[in-house]
Design an enzyme around this catalytic site. Structure first.
Site, PDB file in Angstrom:
ATOM      1  N   LYS A  82       0.848  -1.206   0.000  1.00  0.00           N
ATOM      2  CA  LYS A  82       0.000   0.000   0.000  1.00  0.00           C
ATOM      3  C   LYS A  82       0.879   1.250   0.000  1.00  0.00           C
ATOM      4  O   LYS A  82       1.909   1.265   0.683  1.00  0.00           O
ATOM      5  CB  LYS A  82      -0.909  -0.032   1.232  1.00  0.00           C
ATOM      6  CG  LYS A  82      -1.950   1.072   1.307  1.00  0.00           C
ATOM      7  CD  LYS A  82      -2.839   0.876   2.533  1.00  0.00           C
ATOM      8  CE  LYS A  82      -3.904   1.941   2.666  1.00  0.00           C
ATOM      9  NZ  LYS A  82      -4.763   1.740   3.856  1.00  0.00           N
ATOM     10  N   SER A 157      -9.695   1.824   3.026  1.00  0.00           N
ATOM     11  CA  SER A 157      -8.831   2.553   2.131  1.00  0.00           C
ATOM     12  C   SER A 157      -7.812   1.685   1.386  1.00  0.00           C
ATOM     13  O   SER A 157      -7.233   2.144   0.414  1.00  0.00           O
ATOM     14  CB  SER A 157      -8.072   3.625   2.903  1.00  0.00           C
ATOM     15  OG  SER A 157      -7.229   3.021   3.863  1.00  0.00           O
ATOM     16  N   SER A 181      -9.798  -0.575   7.147  1.00  0.00           N
ATOM     17  CA  SER A 181      -9.243  -0.473   5.797  1.00  0.00           C
ATOM     18  C   SER A 181      -8.558  -1.718   5.238  1.00  0.00           C
ATOM     19  O   SER A 181      -8.220  -1.734   4.051  1.00  0.00           O
ATOM     20  CB  SER A 181      -8.260   0.688   5.728  1.00  0.00           C
ATOM     21  OG  SER A 181      -8.971   1.870   5.601  1.00  0.00           O
TER      22      SER A 181
HETATM   23  N1  GLN Z   1     -13.161   4.148   6.581  1.00  0.00           N
HETATM   24  C1  GLN Z   1     -12.481   4.526   7.762  1.00  0.00           C
HETATM   25  C2  GLN Z   1     -12.052   5.962   7.656  1.00  0.00           C
HETATM   26  O1  GLN Z   1     -12.333   6.532   6.675  1.00  0.00           O
HETATM   27  C3  GLN Z   1     -11.304   3.642   7.988  1.00  0.00           C
HETATM   28  C4  GLN Z   1     -10.153   3.946   7.131  1.00  0.00           C
HETATM   29  C5  GLN Z   1      -8.932   3.158   7.508  1.00  0.00           C
HETATM   30  O2  GLN Z   1      -9.015   2.125   8.175  1.00  0.00           O
HETATM   31  N2  GLN Z   1      -7.779   3.657   7.128  1.00  0.00           N
HETATM   32  O3  GLN Z   1     -11.472   6.522   8.519  1.00  0.00           O
END
Ligand code: GLN
Length: 487
Positions: A82, A157, A181
């Site tokens: 990532k 994400s 995410s």
């Molecule tokens: N969807 C959650 C957020 O927007 C989690 C994102 C993540 O785990 N990086 O914060």
């Protein structure tokens, strides 16, 4: 071996074939690069593809394997990382304009552990900007598509990592999970992912979003691959002050996660929170997840419904804490030392302002403003301190549940993958989709996401299994047993 055959193998299977001399790392890397060439224009899983570098790494791996210097389950296996994890000298953008030219001077500990284990890094995967989002649509570089249906989001994400695994554009990938995410994109793309216990994997070199919540973990084709990767990246790291120091010899300190790949859940106690199946959950998701619970019962586990509590407070508490930490973490992107700087400015303040206005996208700005607000004097106690109290109560609710149960079973997300474009117009709706994942980060627990069927449109449904802190082996064992026995 044919390309089609190579790219369908799991990472551990491919590692075995490489070790046995049936295929070389260079051949495997070429097979994946060909696949990327064939499908990437539709999927857009990657921000950077390092063709030359990958082939060079593969050649080195082959030489070292031949000389007997490089052993281990993933030696020579091509993976993706990532784009919020630093790799020395390689573009690391966090999917943001503000880091669009950033080349770190060091490598993240987890990535280094993978490199030491002999993997080949094919490239860096797309994501929501600064990992803020649940759809991978907030990337400065444009959205990733779900390989199962190109009109749908891959989740986020870590949507690029999940999509790359699902589209066979890498054998496995690393993602990060602040509020879901890893688990949610794994669920949306039909792959498997683990969010480790907070502190299990070093955050050194992971560009921070919410430092008290962030963890790096694997996204892969199956539970075995996830366990093998977690085994590699779980390290105590002096460079991360929140890296867990577990007493030597204790069960928690044992990171031989592949030893938990046992096909047996007899006598295991599994709790299913009633409060996870009330409002907002898609009936098809509910049906598949409850069918998985029945499967566990049929396999000899003791499955019981219970009331977890605090579920409705998880999202507000998470978004206050995550945004507060983000607003502080993102202060460092000011155009001075690295990253993007605005072209013209009048003075220092104007430079900061223009750089940040131009460099951050709308979702990131929204969160910086939210976070600055809840931390401002006058609102600090009302919002931030209150959210911390709620966090403690959520942890308490889980602690009580784990006095009775080995594993908690539930959905990963209330729906399957949504159509592209839907969430961008309605951020609150997107935040609400994180209901089953964010509390796990607030409580610091490990969680695994594995596919448990498809809805009527053929989209994957994700099953989530949670464990007490440092009880990754229990969830790996439960997930492995389910995987071996599901239809
Ligand atoms: N969807 C959650 C957020 O927007 C989690 C994102 C993540 O785990 N990086 O914060």
């Amino acid at each position: 071996m044919e390309r089609e055959e190579i790219i369908r193998l799991s990472a551990v299977e491919l590692g075995k074939r490489i070790a046995a001399g049936e295929v070389t790392s260079v051949e495997a890397t070429k097979a994946y690069l060909d696949q990327i060439g064939a499908v990437e224009k539709d999927i857009h899983a990657y921000i950077t593809i390092d063709t030359e570098g990958a082939l060079k790494q593969a050649e080195e791996c082959d030489a070292r394997i031949k000389a007997g210097e490089l052993k281990g389950p993933l030696a020579g296996v091509p993976v993706a990382i990532k784009d919020n994890m630093c790799i020395e000298g390689q573009l690391t953008t966090c999917a943001s304009k503000i880091l669009s030219n950033f080349k770190p001077t060091y490598t993240a500990t987890a990535v280094q552990a993978m490199k030491d284990a002999g993997v080949v890094v094919l490239g860096k995967t797309n994501m929501d900007e600064f990992a803020m989002g649940s759809t991978s649509e907030t990337s400065y570089f444009g959205p990733t598509k779900n390989p199962r249906d190109l009109t749908r989001v891959p989740g986020g994400s870590s949507g690029g990592s999940a999509a790359a695994v699902a589209a066979n554009e890498c054998a496995a990938a690393l993602g990060s999970d602040t509020g879901g995410s890893i688990r949610q994109p794994a669920g949306f793309c039909g792959v498997t992912g683990i969010k480790p216990t907070y502190g299990r994997v070093s955050r050194y070199g992971l560009i921070a979003y919410g430092s008290s919540l962030d963890q790096i973990g694997p996204l892969a084709k199956d539970v075995t691959d996830c366990a093998a990767i977690l085994e590699i990246i779980s390290t105590q790291d002096a460079k991360d002050s929140t890296s867990a120091r577990l007493s030597e010899g204790s069960e928690e300190a044992e990171t031989d996660f592949t030893s938990a790949l046992v096909n047996n859940v007899k006598g295991m106690k599994i709790g299913v929170p009633r409060d996870y199946f009330l409002e907002g959950i898609d009936p098809e998701v509910k049906e598949k997840v409850l069918a998985a619970a029945e499967k566990f019962r049929a396999l000899g586990a003791e499955v019981e419904e219970f009331d977890l509590g605090m579920v409705e407070y998880a999202i507000p508490a998470y978004y206050i804490i995550a945004c507060a930490e983000a607003s502080s973490n993102l202060e460092r992107f000011d155009g001075v030392k690295y990253g993007y700087r605005t072209e013209s400015y009048t003075d220092l303040h104007n430079m900061y302002k223009k750089t940040r206005s131009e460099g951050f996208g709308a979702e990131v700005k929204r969160r910086i403003m939210l976070g600055s607000f809840v931390l401002s004097s006058g609102y600090y106690d009302a919002y931030y301190v209150k959210a911390l109290r709620v966090k403690a109560l959520i942890k308490q609710a889980f602690d009580q549940a784990f006095e009775k149960y080995d594993v908690i079973l539930g959905p990963v997300a209330p729906t399957t993958a949504l159509p592209i474009g839907e969430s961008l117009s309605d951020p609150i709706k997107m935040y609400l989709g994180d209901i089953y994942t964010v509390s796990v980060n607030l409580a610091g627990l490990p969680g695994i996401s594995i596919p448990c069927g498809e809805d009527k449109d053929g989209l994957p449904v994700g099953l989530q299994l949670l464990g007490q802190t440092f009880a990754e082996k229990k969830i790996i064992r439960a997930a492995y047993t389910y995987e071996q026995n599901r239809e």
